[in-house]
Motif scaffolding. Structure first.
Motif, PDB file in Angstrom:
ATOM      1  N   ALA A  26      32.854  26.342  34.802  1.00  0.00           N
ATOM      2  CA  ALA A  26      33.368  25.697  33.342  1.00  0.00           C
ATOM      3  C   ALA A  26      34.328  24.791  33.778  1.00  0.00           C
ATOM      4  N   PHE A  27      35.013  23.822  33.105  1.00  0.00           N
ATOM      5  CA  PHE A  27      35.616  23.026  33.278  1.00  0.00           C
ATOM      6  C   PHE A  27      37.494  23.741  33.139  1.00  0.00           C
ATOM      7  N   HIS A  28      38.147  23.892  33.785  1.00  0.00           N
ATOM      8  CA  HIS A  28      39.933  24.073  33.665  1.00  0.00           C
ATOM      9  C   HIS A  28      40.519  22.832  32.538  1.00  0.00           C
ATOM     10  N   HIS A  29      40.998  22.455  33.724  1.00  0.00           N
ATOM     11  CA  HIS A  29      41.446  21.284  33.128  1.00  0.00           C
ATOM     12  C   HIS A  29      41.354  19.726  33.611  1.00  0.00           C
ATOM     13  N   LEU A  30      42.237  18.490  33.335  1.00  0.00           N
ATOM     14  CA  LEU A  30      42.140  17.742  34.035  1.00  0.00           C
ATOM     15  C   LEU A  30      43.552  16.587  33.844  1.00  0.00           C
ATOM     16  N   HIS A  31      44.728  16.221  34.775  1.00  0.00           N
ATOM     17  CA  HIS A  31      45.745  16.260  35.073  1.00  0.00           C
ATOM     18  C   HIS A  31      45.682  14.970  35.154  1.00  0.00           C
ATOM     19  N   SER A  32      46.292  13.851  34.737  1.00  0.00           N
ATOM     20  CA  SER A  32      46.208  11.851  35.518  1.00  0.00           C
ATOM     21  C   SER A  32      47.773  11.566  35.481  1.00  0.00           C
ATOM     22  N   ASP A  33      47.929  11.125  36.922  1.00  0.00           N
ATOM     23  CA  ASP A  33      49.561  10.452  36.968  1.00  0.00           C
ATOM     24  C   ASP A  33      49.548   9.111  37.946  1.00  0.00           C
ATOM     25  N   ARG A  34      50.480   7.967  37.627  1.00  0.00           N
ATOM     26  CA  ARG A  34      50.794   7.794  38.598  1.00  0.00           C
ATOM     27  C   ARG A  34      52.546   7.433  38.981  1.00  0.00           C
ATOM     28  N   GLN A  35      52.463   8.601  40.385  1.00  0.00           N
ATOM     29  CA  GLN A  35      53.789   9.306  40.297  1.00  0.00           C
ATOM     30  C   GLN A  35      54.583   7.828  40.993  1.00  0.00           C
ATOM     31  N   ALA A  36      55.762   8.115  40.115  1.00  0.00           N
ATOM     32  CA  ALA A  36      56.813   7.001  40.532  1.00  0.00           C
ATOM     33  C   ALA A  36      57.046   7.146  41.735  1.00  0.00           C
ATOM     34  N   THR A  68      41.171  17.282  38.529  1.00  0.00           N
ATOM     35  CA  THR A  68      40.550  17.805  38.046  1.00  0.00           C
ATOM     36  C   THR A  68      39.573  19.121  38.010  1.00  0.00           C
ATOM     37  N   SER A  69      39.971  19.822  37.521  1.00  0.00           N
ATOM     38  CA  SER A  69      39.838  21.625  38.023  1.00  0.00           C
ATOM     39  C   SER A  69      38.752  22.447  37.089  1.00  0.00           C
ATOM     40  N   TYR A  70      38.194  23.563  37.663  1.00  0.00           N
ATOM     41  CA  TYR A  70      36.493  24.073  37.483  1.00  0.00           C
ATOM     42  C   TYR A  70      36.764  26.040  38.074  1.00  0.00           C
ATOM     43  N   CYS A  71      35.846  25.975  37.415  1.00  0.00           N
ATOM     44  CA  CYS A  71      35.978  28.159  37.568  1.00  0.00           C
ATOM     45  C   CYS A  71      35.224  28.400  37.394  1.00  0.00           C
ATOM     46  N   GLN A  72      34.766  30.001  37.763  1.00  0.00           N
ATOM     47  CA  GLN A  72      33.421  29.825  38.294  1.00  0.00           C
ATOM     48  C   GLN A  72      33.282  30.929  36.976  1.00  0.00           C
ATOM     49  N   ALA A  73      32.317  30.282  36.792  1.00  0.00           N
ATOM     50  CA  ALA A  73      31.652  31.970  36.378  1.00  0.00           C
ATOM     51  C   ALA A  73      31.528  33.661  35.664  1.00  0.00           C
ATOM     52  N   GLY A  74      31.561  34.020  34.717  1.00  0.00           N
ATOM     53  CA  GLY A  74      32.028  35.460  34.722  1.00  0.00           C
ATOM     54  C   GLY A  74      33.046  36.188  35.319  1.00  0.00           C
ATOM     55  N   SER A  75      34.170  35.800  34.786  1.00  0.00           N
ATOM     56  CA  SER A  75      35.576  35.817  34.219  1.00  0.00           C
ATOM     57  C   SER A  75      36.150  34.954  33.026  1.00  0.00           C
ATOM     58  N   LYS A  76      37.411  35.958  32.690  1.00  0.00           N
ATOM     59  CA  LYS A  76      37.211  35.257  31.590  1.00  0.00           C
ATOM     60  C   LYS A  76      38.880  34.415  32.429  1.00  0.00           C
ATOM     61  N   TRP A  77      38.365  33.141  32.480  1.00  0.00           N
ATOM     62  CA  TRP A  77      39.993  32.806  33.142  1.00  0.00           C
ATOM     63  C   TRP A  77      41.039  31.543  32.110  1.00  0.00           C
ATOM     64  N   ARG A  80      23.360  18.759  31.791  1.00  0.00           N
ATOM     65  CA  ARG A  80      22.752  18.517  32.445  1.00  0.00           C
ATOM     66  C   ARG A  80      23.925  20.157  32.758  1.00  0.00           C
ATOM     67  N   TRP A  81      24.240  20.258  32.312  1.00  0.00           N
ATOM     68  CA  TRP A  81      25.564  21.586  32.562  1.00  0.00           C
ATOM     69  C   TRP A  81      26.337  22.033  31.412  1.00  0.00           C
ATOM     70  N   PRO A  82      25.499  23.075  31.046  1.00  0.00           N
ATOM     71  CA  PRO A  82      25.845  23.467  29.796  1.00  0.00           C
ATOM     72  C   PRO A  82      27.269  24.804  29.731  1.00  0.00           C
ATOM     73  N   ASP A  83      27.189  25.247  30.921  1.00  0.00           N
ATOM     74  CA  ASP A  83      28.694  25.556  30.785  1.00  0.00           C
ATOM     75  C   ASP A  83      30.006  25.155  30.976  1.00  0.00           C
ATOM     76  N   LEU A  84      29.715  23.592  31.766  1.00  0.00           N
ATOM     77  CA  LEU A  84      30.753  23.546  31.307  1.00  0.00           C
ATOM     78  C   LEU A  84      31.964  23.212  30.438  1.00  0.00           C
ATOM     79  N   PHE A  85      31.644  22.815  28.882  1.00  0.00           N
ATOM     80  CA  PHE A  85      32.583  22.738  27.865  1.00  0.00           C
ATOM     81  C   PHE A  85      32.559  24.767  27.441  1.00  0.00           C
ATOM     82  N   PHE A  87      36.761  31.228  28.284  1.00  0.00           N
ATOM     83  CA  PHE A  87      38.039  31.893  28.691  1.00  0.00           C
ATOM     84  C   PHE A  87      38.738  32.732  27.768  1.00  0.00           C
ATOM     85  N   THR A  88      39.816  33.330  28.160  1.00  0.00           N
ATOM     86  CA  THR A  88      41.067  33.856  27.093  1.00  0.00           C
ATOM     87  C   THR A  88      41.794  32.690  25.878  1.00  0.00           C
ATOM     88  N   GLU A  89      42.324  34.091  25.542  1.00  0.00           N
ATOM     89  CA  GLU A  89      43.692  33.045  24.269  1.00  0.00           C
ATOM     90  C   GLU A  89      44.458  32.820  25.088  1.00  0.00           C
TER      91      GLU A  89
END
Length: 290
Positions: free
Chosen positions: A103-113, A219-228, A251-256, A261-263
């Motif tokens: 599953a896709f977990h999160h995305l962070h983007s920055d231009r670090q000063a 970009t971060s991803y986590c393996q299926a089978g746990s509640k993240w 092509r990636w039905p688990d991604l979203f 995930f937990t609450e």
């Protein structure tokens, strides 16, 4: 301390040797992994994300969701950022690292000063009561302009992903040199570093203070089978938009899928003398990240 010199990564298929290295050391280095056109389009979107105040607005939504709600634009709603999430060569790598379902977990983007302070030793694995530590979570760190004499370096501690300790277990060391570390001072443009999320790493400023903008996407991803545990209060809306925009390319039905995930639980951290938590201090500084 070890400094690495690398040849350009030209084959997106991960080898058995690389897979074994990831198992043992907790990282992979992929010089020049992103194509030129993709990196150029991502850079333009990062500029918009920072210059239009969208990054700051998204941080407000994380720090005070009751007041700010869902941000007006999320990173994955920018076309090229959305494209990056399921970039086919990256997916091919992740299948080897995480298996066929993740599953896709999160995305962070920055231009670090320029002049940005370092970020102390930490890891980013999301331990939780329903997370089996045998399941993998990975962070893919994309450096659009690479790393060089004008940027802070990425430092990793090989093998530390096999420990089970708090994210801040080494924070008291700041960004100082640790025995066995690998200091990534030089990476060519468009390089990607894949980390097991439990691997300790830091952002170390240049000692001479010479710096320039540092384009960075995580970009971060986590393996299926746990509640993240999700890290953004608006995580459901984020996954919903991923589905609506068909960012999985069909092509990636688990991604979203929400079921991975937990609450969301807002982190509780002690405040400093100015009443700010550690997470608030980190995200309010422009460019906090690896």
């Amino acid at each position: 301390m070890t400094t690495l010199q690398m040849e350009k990564f030209t084959n997106p298929a991960i080898t058995d040797a690389q897979l074994n290295q990831f198992d043992d050391q907790g990282y992979l280095i992929l010089p020049g992994f992103l194509p030129v056109d993709l990196a150029n389009r991502l850079r333009q979107e990062v500029d918009r994300w920072v210059d239009d105040g969208l990054r700051a607005r998204s941080i407000d939504s994380c720090l005070d969701p009751d007041k700010h709600g869902t941000p007006p634009l999320m990173e994955l709603e920018m076309p090229t950022h959305g494209e990056l999430i399921a970039y086919p060569p990256l997916m091919k790598l992740l299948i080897r690292l995480l298996g066929p379902a993740f599953a896709f977990h999160h995305l962070h983007s920055d231009r670090q000063a320029p002049g940005l302070p370092g970020k102390a030793w930490h890891h980013d694995y999301e331990y939780g009561p329903q997370v089996d530590p045998a399941h993998r979570m990975v962070h893919t760190l994309h450096y659009l302009d690479g790393l060089d004499d004008g940027t802070s370096s990425l430092v990793v501690l090989p093998g530390s992903h096999r420990e089970r300790v708090a994210k801040t277990a080494r924070a008291h060391f700041g960004t100082t040199v640790l025995p066995g570390e690998l200091n990534l001072e030089q990476l060519p443009a468009r390089s990607t570093v894949v980390l097991h999320s439990a691997l300790f790493h830091a952002r170390r400023p240049r000692p001479d203070g010479r710096t320039k903008d540092r384009y960075f996407i995580d970009t971060s991803y986590c393996q299926a089978g746990s509640k993240w545990p999700p890290v953004k209060p608006y995580w459901r809306r984020m996954l919903q938009r991923g589905r609506e925009l068909r960012l999985d390319r069909g092509r990636w039905p688990d991604l979203f899928r929400e079921e991975h995930f937990t609450e969301y639980r807002r982190p509780q951290q002690p405040a400093d003398s100015q009443g700010r938590t550690a997470s608030a201090r980190a995200v309010r500084r422009p460019g906090a990240g690896r």
